[in-house]
Design an enzyme around this catalytic site. Sequence first.
Site, PDB file in Angstrom:
ATOM      1  N   THR A  13      -8.638  96.961  -6.242  1.00 24.13           N
ATOM      2  CA  THR A  13      -9.056  96.192  -7.209  1.00 24.13           C
ATOM      3  C   THR A  13      -9.934  96.961  -7.897  1.00 24.13           C
ATOM      4  OG1 THR A  13      -8.497  94.135  -5.832  1.00 24.13           O
ATOM      5  CG2 THR A  13     -10.255  93.728  -7.592  1.00 24.13           C
ATOM      6  N   ASP A  58      -2.295  99.765  -4.107  1.00 19.70           N
ATOM      7  CA  ASP A  58      -2.958  98.562  -3.580  1.00 19.70           C
ATOM      8  C   ASP A  58      -3.142  98.655  -2.005  1.00 19.70           C
ATOM      9  OD1 ASP A  58      -3.295  96.103  -2.103  1.00 19.70           O
ATOM     10  OD2 ASP A  58      -2.683  95.109  -4.153  1.00 19.70           O
ATOM     11  N   SER A  59      -4.236  98.645  -1.505  1.00 19.82           N
ATOM     12  CA  SER A  59      -4.560  98.822  -0.024  1.00 19.82           C
ATOM     13  C   SER A  59      -3.650  98.157   0.996  1.00 19.82           C
ATOM     14  CB  SER A  59      -5.922  98.875   0.463  1.00 19.82           C
ATOM     15  OG  SER A  59      -6.330  97.728   0.577  1.00 19.82           O
ATOM     16  N   THR A  90      -9.863  96.197  -1.038  1.00 24.66           N
ATOM     17  CA  THR A  90     -10.632  95.534   0.067  1.00 24.66           C
ATOM     18  C   THR A  90      -9.827  95.223   1.342  1.00 24.66           C
ATOM     19  OG1 THR A  90     -10.716  93.496  -0.746  1.00 24.66           O
ATOM     20  CG2 THR A  90     -12.450  94.698  -1.409  1.00 24.66           C
ATOM     21  N   ASP A  91      -8.386  95.008   1.004  1.00 23.85           N
ATOM     22  CA  ASP A  91      -7.487  94.462   2.145  1.00 23.85           C
ATOM     23  C   ASP A  91      -7.468  95.396   3.366  1.00 23.85           C
ATOM     24  OD1 ASP A  91      -6.900  92.352   0.416  1.00 23.85           O
ATOM     25  OD2 ASP A  91      -4.927  92.873  -0.214  1.00 23.85           O
ATOM     26  N   THR A 161     -14.904  94.396   9.294  1.00 21.12           N
ATOM     27  CA  THR A 161     -13.504  93.704   9.196  1.00 21.12           C
ATOM     28  C   THR A 161     -13.518  92.740   8.023  1.00 21.12           C
ATOM     29  OG1 THR A 161     -12.086  92.034  10.311  1.00 21.12           O
ATOM     30  CG2 THR A 161     -14.381  91.407  10.319  1.00 21.12           C
ATOM     31  N   CYS A 273     -11.494  86.114  19.274  1.00 24.16           N
ATOM     32  CA  CYS A 273     -12.626  85.647  18.707  1.00 24.16           C
ATOM     33  C   CYS A 273     -13.217  86.556  17.705  1.00 24.16           C
ATOM     34  CB  CYS A 273     -13.602  85.388  19.470  1.00 24.16           C
ATOM     35  SG  CYS A 273     -13.147  84.128  21.137  1.00 24.16           S
TER      36      CYS A 273
END
Length: 338
Positions: A13, A58-59, A90-91, A161, A273
């Site tokens: 982006t 685009d990642s 960022t993905d 993450t 989790c």
Amino acid sequence: MVSRILLIYTGGTIGMIRSDEGYVPTKGFESLLRQRLEAAMPSDNFEFDYVEFEELIDSANIQPYHWTALAELIRHNYRNYAGFVVLHGTDTMAFTASALSFMLRGLDKPVILTGSQIPLTELRNDAKDNLITAMLLARDYPIHEVCLYFNGRLMRGNRTTKANATGFEAFDSPNFPDLGQVGIDIHLQQQPLPPTRQMLSAPLFEPHAVVALKLFPGISADFVSRVLADARIRAFVMSSFGVGNMPHQNKALVAALTDASQRGVVIVNITQCMRGRVSQETYATGRVLHDAGVVSGADMTFEAAFTKLHVLLAETPHPEQVRQQVAQNLCGELSLPH
Ligand code: ASP
């Protein structure tokens, strides 16, 4: 002493423009970037070189061979720069940060990944601050590892993450404290890495060697067996319940995992989790996994476990060695129990 940094644009982006199909990365981001930086830091005389991927992505399209290309680029240019900034979508940035941390173990300069949720071309954006701060950190600060900088937080790359799809605080480091906070001042904290000799490597990965799935209520042995029957699969990241538990009343599922493990598939158990760690000894529903030869992934993120397996499989053909190494703290990606 070199003070020049290398800026690597992979896509994402931060350098995208609007098109009929939505945001897409475009070649030649360098001129816009230099223009914006000169306006923002006129007196700083910031010296940097710029390279971009031949094919900007685009990642969401990232593949293991891109990690090899990036590591190779950094390895090749290592001596010539004070630090490196990787501009990335960022993905999957947390995957790339994790992969690079394992490939560039023992770094003695910063490699900082960043990107943005809004492109630099837009009037209102988070790109400018992320970019400039990442560049300053890479040039001026004593950082010796692969990090991810985003929205005021400097994080250990292999602990990150993507935690927010739309907010500016896109990343989290759920099981490890930040390496630094950036506000009016920049504060870095010392978080020592395990000692290791410098090994800047860019292995060729087997793209289908590692698979992953999440346990879910009602999961069948048949489904798991069919996934694991593919002879190319050498490792499997299994996201389990709580502290590493599975539906152990499903004996066929236990047998399928035991069988795969005995065939040499390395199975790593991580928790679904967001925070906390796997402890396979706590419940009978976790103990069966230990008995089946499944390795505890401790408090690793999914991204760290997945990329670590890729790197370890490229380093050795022996499953037992991979099992032994995956449980070790190689470059700060997991905390051993006290
Ligand atoms: N889809 C984009 C990418 O990962 C999202 C971003 O960069 O924020 O390349």
